[in-house]
Every structure is written in structure tokens, then in C-alpha cells.
Write a protein that holds these residues in place. Sequence first.
Motif, mmCIF file in Angstrom:
data_model
loop_
_atom_site.group_PDB
_atom_site.id
_atom_site.type_symbol
_atom_site.label_atom_id
_atom_site.label_comp_id
_atom_site.label_asym_id
_atom_site.label_seq_id
_atom_site.Cartn_x
_atom_site.Cartn_y
_atom_site.Cartn_z
ATOM 1 N N ALA A 40 0.731 -1.226 -0.036
ATOM 2 C CA ALA A 40 -0.106 0.095 -0.142
ATOM 3 C C ALA A 40 0.755 1.375 -0.129
ATOM 4 O O ALA A 40 0.670 2.245 -0.623
ATOM 5 N N GLU A 41 1.696 1.104 0.764
ATOM 6 C CA GLU A 41 2.731 2.585 0.849
ATOM 7 C C GLU A 41 3.329 2.772 -0.615
ATOM 8 O O GLU A 41 3.554 3.722 -0.895
ATOM 9 N N LEU B 188 1.749 7.042 -6.797
ATOM 10 C CA LEU B 188 0.652 7.738 -7.221
ATOM 11 C C LEU B 188 0.685 9.356 -6.921
ATOM 12 O O LEU B 188 0.307 10.153 -7.436
ATOM 13 N N THR B 189 1.678 9.408 -5.833
ATOM 14 C CA THR B 189 1.614 11.050 -5.329
ATOM 15 C C THR B 189 3.146 11.525 -5.283
ATOM 16 O O THR B 189 3.323 12.540 -4.917
ATOM 17 N N LYS B 190 4.080 10.954 -5.863
ATOM 18 C CA LYS B 190 5.438 11.233 -5.860
ATOM 19 C C LYS B 190 5.616 12.657 -6.308
ATOM 20 O O LYS B 190 6.363 13.316 -5.609
ATOM 21 N N SER B 191 4.840 13.375 -7.109
ATOM 22 C CA SER B 191 5.188 14.755 -7.472
ATOM 23 C C SER B 191 4.199 15.754 -6.866
ATOM 24 O O SER B 191 4.150 16.651 -7.019
ATOM 25 N N GLU C 119 -4.251 -4.302 -6.975
ATOM 26 C CA GLU C 119 -5.726 -3.554 -7.590
ATOM 27 C C GLU C 119 -6.145 -2.941 -6.447
ATOM 28 O O GLU C 119 -6.866 -1.643 -6.686
ATOM 29 N N GLN C 120 -6.623 -3.616 -5.391
ATOM 30 C CA GLN C 120 -7.127 -2.688 -4.123
ATOM 31 C C GLN C 120 -6.417 -1.586 -3.695
ATOM 32 O O GLN C 120 -6.882 -0.491 -3.421
ATOM 33 N N MET C 121 -5.320 -1.977 -3.543
ATOM 34 C CA MET C 121 -4.162 -0.803 -2.951
ATOM 35 C C MET C 121 -4.650 0.630 -3.998
ATOM 36 O O MET C 121 -4.429 1.613 -3.571
ATOM 37 N N THR C 122 -4.400 0.299 -5.460
ATOM 38 C CA THR C 122 -4.475 1.518 -6.237
ATOM 39 C C THR C 122 -5.805 2.137 -6.114
ATOM 40 O O THR C 122 -5.750 3.297 -6.305
ATOM 41 N N ARG C 123 -6.906 1.360 -6.123
ATOM 42 C CA ARG C 123 -8.176 1.747 -5.843
ATOM 43 C C ARG C 123 -8.304 2.688 -4.766
ATOM 44 O O ARG C 123 -8.919 3.874 -4.583
ATOM 45 N N PHE C 124 -8.013 1.968 -3.655
ATOM 46 C CA PHE C 124 -7.976 2.650 -2.280
ATOM 47 C C PHE C 124 -7.060 3.735 -2.251
ATOM 48 O O PHE C 124 -7.778 5.223 -1.611
ATOM 49 N N SER C 125 -6.179 4.005 -2.880
ATOM 50 C CA SER C 125 -5.125 5.236 -2.713
ATOM 51 C C SER C 125 -5.582 6.292 -3.609
ATOM 52 O O SER C 125 -5.894 7.280 -3.272
ATOM 53 N N LYS C 126 -6.265 5.878 -4.991
ATOM 54 C CA LYS C 126 -6.833 6.936 -5.744
ATOM 55 C C LYS C 126 -8.197 7.396 -4.853
ATOM 56 O O LYS C 126 -8.316 8.801 -4.917
ATOM 57 N N GLY C 127 -8.894 6.617 -4.188
ATOM 58 C CA GLY C 127 -9.968 7.180 -3.464
ATOM 59 C C GLY C 127 -9.731 8.000 -2.392
ATOM 60 O O GLY C 127 -10.068 9.167 -2.321
ATOM 61 N N LEU C 128 -8.472 7.749 -1.585
ATOM 62 C CA LEU C 128 -7.883 8.614 -0.609
ATOM 63 C C LEU C 128 -7.471 10.134 -1.306
ATOM 64 O O LEU C 128 -7.767 10.982 -0.603
#
Length: 153
Positions: A2-3, A9-12, A128-137
Motif C-alpha cells: 500500500a505504501e 501515485l503521489t510522488k510529485s 488492484e485494491q491498493m491502487t483503487r483505495f489510494s486513488k479514493g484517498l
Amino acid sequence: MAEGVFRNLTKSDERVGKVDSAGTGAYHEGCPPDSRTMSVLEENGNVDYDHSARKVRSSDFKDFDYVLAMDDENLDDLLRLQRRTTKNGGSGAASAKVMLFGDFGGSKGEQVVDPYYGARDGFTIAYEQMTRFSKGLIEQVLQGRDVEEESER
């Protein structure tokens, strides 16, 4: 995993501060991620993830805005530790929002099945879950939507 996904996804994104990962147990403390985790991350373009496992600390509830659990059992453990930290006055104000990470995935209460004891495809599902959850966050927190309002839907 998850990290690694969230960081990628947020590196920039300058709005994102400290990001870390920890377990409620010290089973693999000091160890790198499972090779299947690294393989799935690399297949998805995340080639620079570096992490060493650690156990959750009382100070995490002060140092982070959010402490996210992968399943209900870990959520209960984290909430118990946060209450104990607050009761004992440790680490100042234990103000982090402790939530289920899956609440950001579009379905309140969604849990991650730990892929560790299964086959490699479990890591793909977890990715897939970590990607979806991260985008939702990112959408709910960084773009200003009310987390509590969304998690009630």
C-alpha cells in the motif's frame, strides 16, 4: 504494498507529507517486502520502492494524519492502541484518523485479504485494491471531499 502504491501515485504531489507502512505485529520487522510484492509493483511500473518492515508505534498516532488498516482485525488493534496511547498520555495528542483503508475504495468496509500465505495472484488482487483505495484517498482527502461524509454512503 500500500505504501509503495500510494507513494508512486503521489510522488510529485507537494500536498503529501510523510508516508510510511507498519504492521500491528513485529513478525517481519527489519525485513524487505515479500518478493511477490516487489514483482507486482515492478510489473506496474513501481521500480524504486524501498521499505523495511516495522511495528506500529504509539507516536504514529501523533505523527500521521491517517493510520489506515487493511482489515477489521487490524483496525480493532489500531484503535485499541490509539485509545491506550491517549489514556496514558503518550506521544502527545493521538489525533490521527484511524480508518479502514478500504473505506476509500468505493465500498465501505472493504477489507484486504492478506496475500502472504496464498499464491501470487493474491498479490495482484491486493495491488488492484491498493491502487483503487489510494486513488479514493487522493480524491477524498487531497481534493477536499469530506472523508466522514463519503464513508457513510
